[in-house]
Motif scaffolding. Structure first.
Motif, PDB file in Angstrom:
ATOM      1  N   ILE A  34      73.008 -28.880  15.870  1.00  0.00           N
ATOM      2  CA  ILE A  34      72.062 -29.756  15.174  1.00  0.00           C
ATOM      3  C   ILE A  34      71.748 -30.929  16.094  1.00  0.00           C
ATOM      4  O   ILE A  34      72.660 -31.606  16.588  1.00  0.00           O
ATOM      5  N   VAL A  35      70.463 -31.156  16.353  1.00  0.00           N
ATOM      6  CA  VAL A  35      70.063 -32.227  17.265  1.00  0.00           C
ATOM      7  C   VAL A  35      69.139 -33.201  16.547  1.00  0.00           C
ATOM      8  O   VAL A  35      68.367 -32.821  15.677  1.00  0.00           O
ATOM      9  N   ASP A  36      69.254 -34.466  16.920  1.00  0.00           N
ATOM     10  CA  ASP A  36      68.412 -35.495  16.308  1.00  0.00           C
ATOM     11  C   ASP A  36      68.317 -36.671  17.266  1.00  0.00           C
ATOM     12  O   ASP A  36      69.107 -36.782  18.212  1.00  0.00           O
ATOM     13  N   ASP A  37      67.344 -37.553  17.019  1.00  0.00           N
ATOM     14  CA  ASP A  37      67.235 -38.723  17.881  1.00  0.00           C
ATOM     15  C   ASP A  37      68.386 -39.689  17.634  1.00  0.00           C
ATOM     16  O   ASP A  37      68.862 -40.344  18.559  1.00  0.00           O
ATOM     17  N   ILE A  38      68.856 -39.791  16.389  1.00  0.00           N
ATOM     18  CA  ILE A  38      69.882 -40.769  16.048  1.00  0.00           C
ATOM     19  C   ILE A  38      70.836 -40.193  15.007  1.00  0.00           C
ATOM     20  O   ILE A  38      70.409 -39.498  14.078  1.00  0.00           O
ATOM     21  N   ILE A  39      72.109 -40.440  15.195  1.00  0.00           N
ATOM     22  CA  ILE A  39      73.103 -40.162  14.155  1.00  0.00           C
ATOM     23  C   ILE A  39      73.639 -41.510  13.713  1.00  0.00           C
ATOM     24  O   ILE A  39      74.275 -42.225  14.494  1.00  0.00           O
ATOM     25  N   SER A  40      73.372 -41.857  12.473  1.00  0.00           N
ATOM     26  CA  SER A  40      73.789 -43.157  11.950  1.00  0.00           C
ATOM     27  C   SER A  40      75.121 -43.022  11.213  1.00  0.00           C
ATOM     28  O   SER A  40      76.179 -43.188  11.791  1.00  0.00           O
ATOM     29  N   THR A  41      75.077 -42.674   9.947  1.00  0.00           N
ATOM     30  CA  THR A  41      76.328 -42.520   9.193  1.00  0.00           C
ATOM     31  C   THR A  41      76.876 -41.099   9.261  1.00  0.00           C
ATOM     32  O   THR A  41      78.028 -40.867   8.908  1.00  0.00           O
ATOM     33  N   GLY A  42      76.052 -40.162   9.695  1.00  0.00           N
ATOM     34  CA  GLY A  42      76.472 -38.765   9.729  1.00  0.00           C
ATOM     35  C   GLY A  42      76.297 -38.053   8.412  1.00  0.00           C
ATOM     36  O   GLY A  42      76.639 -36.867   8.289  1.00  0.00           O
ATOM     37  N   GLY A  43      75.752 -38.739   7.405  1.00  0.00           N
ATOM     38  CA  GLY A  43      75.618 -38.142   6.081  1.00  0.00           C
ATOM     39  C   GLY A  43      74.699 -36.929   6.063  1.00  0.00           C
ATOM     40  O   GLY A  43      75.023 -35.900   5.451  1.00  0.00           O
ATOM     41  N   THR A  44      73.560 -37.031   6.752  1.00  0.00           N
ATOM     42  CA  THR A  44      72.616 -35.913   6.796  1.00  0.00           C
ATOM     43  C   THR A  44      73.247 -34.689   7.443  1.00  0.00           C
ATOM     44  O   THR A  44      73.153 -33.566   6.939  1.00  0.00           O
ATOM     45  N   LEU A  45      73.922 -34.898   8.568  1.00  0.00           N
ATOM     46  CA  LEU A  45      74.505 -33.771   9.295  1.00  0.00           C
ATOM     47  C   LEU A  45      75.676 -33.153   8.538  1.00  0.00           C
ATOM     48  O   LEU A  45      75.886 -31.934   8.589  1.00  0.00           O
ATOM     49  N   THR A  46      76.431 -33.982   7.826  1.00  0.00           N
ATOM     50  CA  THR A  46      77.535 -33.454   7.024  1.00  0.00           C
ATOM     51  C   THR A  46      77.014 -32.541   5.923  1.00  0.00           C
ATOM     52  O   THR A  46      77.552 -31.449   5.685  1.00  0.00           O
ATOM     53  N   THR A  47      75.948 -32.985   5.253  1.00  0.00           N
ATOM     54  CA  THR A  47      75.336 -32.159   4.210  1.00  0.00           C
ATOM     55  C   THR A  47      74.824 -30.847   4.794  1.00  0.00           C
ATOM     56  O   THR A  47      75.008 -29.768   4.211  1.00  0.00           O
ATOM     57  N   ALA A  48      74.200 -30.931   5.972  1.00  0.00           N
ATOM     58  CA  ALA A  48      73.683 -29.729   6.621  1.00  0.00           C
ATOM     59  C   ALA A  48      74.814 -28.786   7.011  1.00  0.00           C
ATOM     60  O   ALA A  48      74.706 -27.565   6.855  1.00  0.00           O
ATOM     61  N   ALA A  49      75.905 -29.338   7.522  1.00  0.00           N
ATOM     62  CA  ALA A  49      77.024 -28.510   7.975  1.00  0.00           C
ATOM     63  C   ALA A  49      77.634 -27.711   6.831  1.00  0.00           C
ATOM     64  O   ALA A  49      78.020 -26.544   7.003  1.00  0.00           O
ATOM     65  N   GLU A  50      77.720 -28.321   5.654  1.00  0.00           N
ATOM     66  CA  GLU A  50      78.271 -27.620   4.486  1.00  0.00           C
ATOM     67  C   GLU A  50      77.430 -26.396   4.157  1.00  0.00           C
ATOM     68  O   GLU A  50      77.957 -25.311   3.877  1.00  0.00           O
ATOM     69  N   MET A  51      76.114 -26.553   4.214  1.00  0.00           N
ATOM     70  CA  MET A  51      75.219 -25.441   3.911  1.00  0.00           C
ATOM     71  C   MET A  51      75.293 -24.370   4.996  1.00  0.00           C
ATOM     72  O   MET A  51      75.350 -23.170   4.705  1.00  0.00           O
ATOM     73  N   LEU A  52      75.328 -24.776   6.261  1.00  0.00           N
ATOM     74  CA  LEU A  52      75.354 -23.822   7.362  1.00  0.00           C
ATOM     75  C   LEU A  52      76.655 -23.030   7.395  1.00  0.00           C
ATOM     76  O   LEU A  52      76.658 -21.826   7.681  1.00  0.00           O
ATOM     77  N   ALA A  53      77.760 -23.698   7.085  1.00  0.00           N
ATOM     78  CA  ALA A  53      79.048 -22.997   7.041  1.00  0.00           C
ATOM     79  C   ALA A  53      79.052 -21.951   5.941  1.00  0.00           C
ATOM     80  O   ALA A  53      79.558 -20.829   6.119  1.00  0.00           O
ATOM     81  N   ALA A  54      78.453 -22.311   4.800  1.00  0.00           N
ATOM     82  CA  ALA A  54      78.383 -21.360   3.680  1.00  0.00           C
ATOM     83  C   ALA A  54      77.520 -20.158   4.027  1.00  0.00           C
ATOM     84  O   ALA A  54      77.721 -19.056   3.489  1.00  0.00           O
ATOM     85  N   GLU A  55      76.570 -20.336   4.941  1.00  0.00           N
ATOM     86  CA  GLU A  55      75.694 -19.241   5.346  1.00  0.00           C
ATOM     87  C   GLU A  55      76.258 -18.426   6.507  1.00  0.00           C
ATOM     88  O   GLU A  55      75.611 -17.510   7.004  1.00  0.00           O
ATOM     89  N   GLY A  56      77.456 -18.790   6.960  1.00  0.00           N
ATOM     90  CA  GLY A  56      78.130 -17.963   7.954  1.00  0.00           C
ATOM     91  C   GLY A  56      77.938 -18.355   9.393  1.00  0.00           C
ATOM     92  O   GLY A  56      78.108 -17.514  10.296  1.00  0.00           O
ATOM     93  N   ALA A  57      77.610 -19.618   9.661  1.00  0.00           N
ATOM     94  CA  ALA A  57      77.485 -20.057  11.050  1.00  0.00           C
ATOM     95  C   ALA A  57      78.808 -19.874  11.775  1.00  0.00           C
ATOM     96  O   ALA A  57      79.883 -20.166  11.243  1.00  0.00           O
ATOM     97  N   ARG A  58      78.740 -19.393  13.012  1.00  0.00           N
ATOM     98  CA  ARG A  58      79.955 -19.160  13.800  1.00  0.00           C
ATOM     99  C   ARG A  58      80.603 -20.477  14.223  1.00  0.00           C
ATOM    100  O   ARG A  58      81.821 -20.634  14.184  1.00  0.00           O
ATOM    101  N   SER A  59      79.789 -21.426  14.669  1.00  0.00           N
ATOM    102  CA  SER A  59      80.263 -22.768  15.028  1.00  0.00           C
ATOM    103  C   SER A  59      79.123 -23.743  14.790  1.00  0.00           C
ATOM    104  O   SER A  59      77.949 -23.364  14.780  1.00  0.00           O
ATOM    105  N   ILE A  60      79.484 -25.013  14.588  1.00  0.00           N
ATOM    106  CA  ILE A  60      78.489 -26.051  14.346  1.00  0.00           C
ATOM    107  C   ILE A  60      78.809 -27.238  15.247  1.00  0.00           C
ATOM    108  O   ILE A  60      79.914 -27.783  15.205  1.00  0.00           O
ATOM    109  N   SER A  61      77.835 -27.627  16.070  1.00  0.00           N
ATOM    110  CA  SER A  61      77.970 -28.774  16.954  1.00  0.00           C
ATOM    111  C   SER A  61      76.814 -29.739  16.701  1.00  0.00           C
ATOM    112  O   SER A  61      75.856 -29.403  15.991  1.00  0.00           O
ATOM    113  N   ALA A  62      76.910 -30.921  17.285  1.00  0.00           N
ATOM    114  CA  ALA A  62      75.845 -31.920  17.131  1.00  0.00           C
ATOM    115  C   ALA A  62      75.582 -32.602  18.455  1.00  0.00           C
ATOM    116  O   ALA A  62      76.503 -32.818  19.258  1.00  0.00           O
ATOM    117  N   ALA A  63      74.327 -32.935  18.685  1.00  0.00           N
ATOM    118  CA  ALA A  63      73.942 -33.703  19.872  1.00  0.00           C
ATOM    119  C   ALA A  63      72.813 -34.644  19.491  1.00  0.00           C
ATOM    120  O   ALA A  63      71.911 -34.269  18.733  1.00  0.00           O
TER     121      ALA A  63
END
Length: 281
Positions: A205-234
């Motif tokens: 998951i890439v973005d211009d800014i990571i502030s509190t991480g709330g958006t990415l945390t919500t996204a990670a929960e959904m992606l893990a449930a869909e079977g993502a092998r690994s989840i990283s952020a940049a």
């Protein structure tokens, strides 16, 4: 040409100077007994590059003083991270357009301004001098290509970040997509289910800014449930306020990378080469 810096941008300024082949000046900072800031820039040249990220209010005051100290020199101002860039609208009577007030103040005494992946490029109109925004999306992609992440799926958290994600993925021809995010408040977001084909994939998951991480945390929960092998952020700007970095680790992110626009322990991507190239142009 000499490169100088504010206190929290010493590392990126030294890298910019190295990329330019220019000397790095010395800036002395101290405080008066009443806690007022004292600034002195020694040995200024006819042309000066100031490199100053603005992660907090004190950095803004320090930069204003440093610009004034450069009177008589042609100043190119580089703002790798611009605070208040997301306060670009007035929603209620009596509110300031904060980025406008700060941009106008910083424009006095400088010849040109360069920003890096500013959150909303339209705010460049508030500067009173020529201003350009550069993107280091290719540098983020170059970094990811050197990691052990195999054939990543580059994912933007919303359609607004999709052009940035496409810039990250372009040189390597990686798959790229975006999620559907709705922001309800400054801290509350929701992400709708969307089939982006993450099952068995290494997702970044890439973005211009990571502030509190709330958006990415919500996204990670959904992606893990869909079977993502690994989840990283940049990201470009790693703010990580309110325990944002720890929140991402707890959410299962295997890697987190940011650039040196804000100097962090995970600042493994440098914006300095792109900044130096913009200054040469």
């Amino acid at each position: 040409m000499k490169v100088i810096y504010t206190d929290k941008s010493q590392i990126i300024a030294s890298k910019v100077a190295e990329n330019l082949g220019a000397p790095l000046g010395e800036v002395k900072k101290s405080r008066f007994p009443d806690n007022e800031i004292y600034i002195r820039a020694d040995g200024l040249d006819d042309r000066t590059v100031i490199v100053s990220s603005l992660p907090d209010a004190e950095s803004i005051v320090e930069l204003l003083l440093l610009i004034d100290a450069c009177e008589g020199s042609e100043v190119s101002l580089v703002i790798p991270y611009m605070a208040y860039a997301r306060q670009d609208k007035r929603f209620n009577t009596g509110e300031p357009i904060s980025i406008r007030a700060i941009a106008q103040a910083l424009s006095r005494g400088v010849a040109r301004i360069i920003t890096v992946n500013i959150h909303e490029p339209d705010v460049l109109k508030y500067f009173g001098v020529p201003a350009v925004n550069i993107s280091i999306a290719p540098a983020v992609g170059e970094y990811l290509a050197k990691t052990a992440i195999e054939n990543p799926l580059i994912l933007a958290p919303d359609d607004g970040a999709w052009p940035f994600a496409q810039g990250v993925a372009a040189d390597c021809g990686w798959d790229c997509n975006h999620l559907d995010k709705t922001r309800h408040s400054g801290v509350e977001v929701s992400i709708r289910q969307k089939d982006v084909g993450v099952a068995g994939r290494n997702v970044v998951i890439v973005d211009d800014i990571i502030s509190t991480g709330g958006t990415l945390t919500t996204a990670a929960e959904m992606l893990a449930a869909e079977g993502a092998r690994s989840i990283s952020a940049a990201c470009v700007h790693g703010v990580f306020s309110g325990g944002g970095y720890a929140r991402l680790i707890a959410a299962g992110f295997s890697q987190i990378a940011s650039s040196d626009t804000i100097e962090r322990g995970c600042s493994v991507i440098s914006a300095a080469p792109a900044i130096a190239e913009a200054l040469r142009r």
